[in-house]
Design a protein around this motif. Structure first.
Motif, PDB file in Angstrom:
ATOM      1  N   SER A  15      12.059  12.921   6.752  1.00 21.95           N
ATOM      2  CA  SER A  15      12.327  13.667   5.518  1.00 21.95           C
ATOM      3  C   SER A  15      11.709  15.048   5.649  1.00 21.95           C
ATOM      4  N   ASP A  16      11.997  15.901   4.698  1.00 25.36           N
ATOM      5  CA  ASP A  16      11.312  17.202   4.602  1.00 25.36           C
ATOM      6  C   ASP A  16      11.387  18.023   5.873  1.00 25.36           C
ATOM      7  N   LEU A  17      12.572  18.045   6.469  1.00 32.16           N
ATOM      8  CA  LEU A  17      12.772  18.901   7.642  1.00 32.16           C
ATOM      9  C   LEU A  17      12.844  20.368   7.218  1.00 32.16           C
ATOM     10  N   GLY A  48      15.700  13.122   2.248  1.00 31.71           N
ATOM     11  CA  GLY A  48      15.707  14.323   1.417  1.00 31.71           C
ATOM     12  C   GLY A  48      15.031  15.538   2.008  1.00 31.71           C
ATOM     13  N   ASP A  49      15.444  16.708   1.505  1.00 26.85           N
ATOM     14  CA  ASP A  49      14.981  17.992   2.009  1.00 26.85           C
ATOM     15  C   ASP A  49      15.238  18.124   3.507  1.00 26.85           C
ATOM     16  N   LEU A  50      16.440  17.703   3.894  1.00 25.93           N
ATOM     17  CA  LEU A  50      16.913  17.959   5.254  1.00 25.93           C
ATOM     18  C   LEU A  50      17.039  19.476   5.433  1.00 25.93           C
ATOM     19  N   GLY A  86      17.001  15.455  -1.604  1.00 23.01           N
ATOM     20  CA  GLY A  86      15.673  15.942  -1.971  1.00 23.01           C
ATOM     21  C   GLY A  86      15.814  16.984  -3.068  1.00 23.01           C
ATOM     22  N   ASN A  87      14.717  17.643  -3.380  1.00 23.34           N
ATOM     23  CA  ASN A  87      14.763  18.653  -4.435  1.00 23.34           C
ATOM     24  C   ASN A  87      15.289  19.988  -3.921  1.00 23.34           C
ATOM     25  N   ARG A  88      15.538  20.108  -2.602  1.00 30.28           N
ATOM     26  CA  ARG A  88      16.094  21.341  -2.049  1.00 30.28           C
ATOM     27  C   ARG A  88      17.584  21.223  -1.766  1.00 30.28           C
ATOM     28  N   THR A 121      12.465   6.431  -1.637  1.00 30.21           N
ATOM     29  CA  THR A 121      12.644   7.474  -2.646  1.00 30.21           C
ATOM     30  C   THR A 121      12.258   8.798  -2.008  1.00 30.21           C
ATOM     31  N   HIS A 122      12.844   9.910  -2.477  1.00 32.45           N
ATOM     32  CA  HIS A 122      12.436  11.183  -1.885  1.00 32.45           C
ATOM     33  C   HIS A 122      10.948  11.411  -2.141  1.00 32.45           C
ATOM     34  N   GLY A 123      10.523  11.143  -3.380  1.00 33.21           N
ATOM     35  CA  GLY A 123       9.096  11.254  -3.693  1.00 33.21           C
ATOM     36  C   GLY A 123       8.802  12.144  -4.890  1.00 33.21           C
ATOM     37  N   GLY A 207       8.874  10.815   1.022  1.00 32.31           N
ATOM     38  CA  GLY A 207       8.406  12.077   1.567  1.00 32.31           C
ATOM     39  C   GLY A 207       7.965  12.981   0.436  1.00 32.31           C
ATOM     40  N   HIS A 208       8.392  14.228   0.499  1.00 27.38           N
ATOM     41  CA  HIS A 208       8.229  15.250  -0.534  1.00 27.38           C
ATOM     42  C   HIS A 208       6.844  15.892  -0.605  1.00 27.38           C
ATOM     43  N   THR A 209       5.769  15.105  -0.541  1.00 24.88           N
ATOM     44  CA  THR A 209       4.438  15.693  -0.745  1.00 24.88           C
ATOM     45  C   THR A 209       3.890  16.343   0.524  1.00 24.88           C
TER      46      THR A 209
END
Ligand SMILES: [Mn+2]
Length: 251
Positions: A15-17, A48-50, A86-88, A121-123, A207-209
């Motif tokens: 996640s979070d790439l 998420g946030d690929l 993700g949120n992005r 979950t994305h987080g 992820g996310h954090t």
């Protein structure tokens, strides 16, 4: 599995790439990971946030095109690829998913992983102390808001995304100088507990954090946090015997 690779079967989570034209080495690292290790996997989950930013499936970014081709080649070998927003990159839609051969997962989702129920979950949903962010999240996940956004011309959406990123950075700067960044932007433990209870699971992956860790919690619960891909890669491998291994990938 390709001949000669003696790696045990595993399921991979990233996640979070935050893939971005500014960091082409990280895009290359991910494309290599997809072309090599992921070829031997039981499945690849992208939580998420690929992408650092995604303004719609007509997004012109080169990273978007490279990643679509790379994931499509993987999916064509029979490895299922799952993607959660993700949120992005919450505007990533069915068009891009079809092009990349990926399947969209709702957030949160419970999967069966080698006989164990695991919550993914994305987080960001867990970071409930960030009240201001949660309000933004409700607005931007509203289908009517998204339809109105996607109806704007590409240039307007790119300008909006740049503005949203600047606003987010300004907020983070304020939280840092107020000394509240560390707590407000992390998972609220009571919310994580509620997620375990509500979904009847003892393992959660998110992820996310950007705080990679395997947290062993009371009652045998485990919360696994994936790392970001800012300066290196981060991958979680889950094995059929129940083991989890979280490690970095070097560019
Ligand atoms: Mn995020």
């Amino acid at each position: 599995m390709r001949a000669g690779i003696m790696r045990a079967m595993s399921t991979l989570f990233v996640s979070d790439l935050h893939l971005d034209p500014a960091r082409p080495d990280i895009t290359r690292l991910f494309v290599d990971f997809v072309a090599r290790e992921a070829r031997g996997a039981d499945a690849l989950y992208i939580l998420g946030d690929l992408f650092e930013s995604w303004v719609g499936d007509d997004d012109p970014s080169e990273a978007g095109a490279l990643v679509a081709a790379s994931l499509r080649a993987l999916a064509d070998t029979g490895v299922p690829v799952w993607f959660m927003h993700g949120n992005r990159d919450f505007l990533l839609g069915a068009g891009y998913a079809a092009r990349a051969g990926i399947q969209l997962l709702a957030d949160p989702a419970v999967i069966e992983l080698y006989g164990r129920r695991v919550l993914l979950t994305h987080g960001d949903l867990l970071c409930t102390d960030d009240v201001e962010y949660q309000a933004i999240r409700v607005q931007t996940r509203n289908p009517a808001w998204q339809a109105q956004m996607l109806a704007q011309p590409l240039q307007a959406r790119l300008a909006f995304a740049a503005q949203a990123r600047a606003a987010s950075q300004a907020r983070q700067g304020e939280m840092k100088s107020a000394g509240t960044m560390e707590t407000i932007t992390d998972v609220a433990p009571a919310t994580a507990d509620a997620f375990f209870d509500e979904h009847g699971v003892d393992t959660m992956i998110h992820g996310h954090t950007h705080r990679p860790a395997i947290h062993d919690l009371p009652d045998g619960r485990r919360r696994i946090v994936l790392g970001d891909w800012y300066a290196q890669g981060s991958v979680l491998r889950a094995y059929p015997d129940g083991r989890f291994e979280l490690s970095n990938l070097t560019p």
